[in-house]
Every structure is written in C-alpha cells, then in structure tokens.
Design a protein around this motif. Structure first.
Motif, PDB file in Angstrom:
ATOM      1  N   ARG A  21       0.838  -1.214   0.000  1.00  0.00           N
ATOM      2  CA  ARG A  21       0.000   0.000   0.000  1.00  0.00           C
ATOM      3  C   ARG A  21       0.866   1.255   0.000  1.00  0.00           C
ATOM      4  O   ARG A  21       0.643   2.189  -0.764  1.00  0.00           O
ATOM      5  N   GLU A  22       1.873   1.280   0.876  1.00  0.00           N
ATOM      6  CA  GLU A  22       2.753   2.446   0.941  1.00  0.00           C
ATOM      7  C   GLU A  22       3.560   2.588  -0.350  1.00  0.00           C
ATOM      8  O   GLU A  22       3.744   3.702  -0.848  1.00  0.00           O
ATOM      9  N   LEU A  23       4.016   1.473  -0.893  1.00  0.00           N
ATOM     10  CA  LEU A  23       4.762   1.517  -2.144  1.00  0.00           C
ATOM     11  C   LEU A  23       3.902   2.097  -3.268  1.00  0.00           C
ATOM     12  O   LEU A  23       4.366   2.927  -4.049  1.00  0.00           O
ATOM     13  N   GLU A  24       2.652   1.705  -3.333  1.00  0.00           N
ATOM     14  CA  GLU A  24       1.740   2.235  -4.346  1.00  0.00           C
ATOM     15  C   GLU A  24       1.560   3.748  -4.181  1.00  0.00           C
ATOM     16  O   GLU A  24       1.542   4.488  -5.169  1.00  0.00           O
ATOM     17  N   THR A  25       1.462   4.211  -2.948  1.00  0.00           N
ATOM     18  CA  THR A  25       1.320   5.644  -2.676  1.00  0.00           C
ATOM     19  C   THR A  25       2.561   6.404  -3.146  1.00  0.00           C
ATOM     20  O   THR A  25       2.457   7.467  -3.762  1.00  0.00           O
TER      21      THR A  25
END
Length: 85
Positions: A21-25
């Motif tokens: 999720r953080e990587l996608e952000t």
C-alpha cells in the motif's frame, strides 16, 4: 508553524499488504512529479526498501507453499512452480 512529519514505520515491521500500500502511494506521488527533488530521492529510496521487503515476503510465502506441497516423507508430491500471475 508546520507540524513535524511523522516518522515512517520501519519497513521490516510491515506486513506485505502495508508495504505494498505504501509503495503504491509512493509510486503515485513520484509519477505526479509534484514532489521536490530531495523528497523524491528519499521517497525512491523508501520505495526500493519496500519493494525488497515485499519481494522477500513473497519468496518466503512461496517456500512455505512448496514445503506444504511435499509429502510426509519429504518427497515431492507433484510439485510445480508457483504461478505468480
């Protein structure tokens, strides 16, 4: 006065889903191009650490699946490569 930026959670403590999720952000921020250069570099470095963490967790999960697929005697019980698609 601006509020201090919260310290990001250590990557090693994150679950696969949290890290992804953080990587996608981060990818979305970098693709928009509205982040200052120095922050872009920091975000890229964090993203690389998140990617490596996700890869490591996926490899561990694949190894567990392979182990489960083996018979009680340790012999391969019709193993085949795990389809990641």
């Amino acid at each position: 006065m601006t509020e201090p930026t919260p310290t990001p959670r250590p990557v090693a403590e994150m679950s696969f889903e949290e890290a992804l999720r953080e990587l996608e952000t981060i990818v979305q921020k970098l693709e928009r191009g509205d982040v200052p250069l120095q922050e872009s570099i920091s975000q890229y470095e964090r993203g690389d650490a998140l990617r490596a963490h996700c890869d490591s967790l996926l490899q561990a999960a694949e190894a567990k699946v392979e182990k489960i697929r083996r018979g009680n005697d340790g012999a391969a019980a019709g193993t085949e490569p795990l389809d990641m698609d």
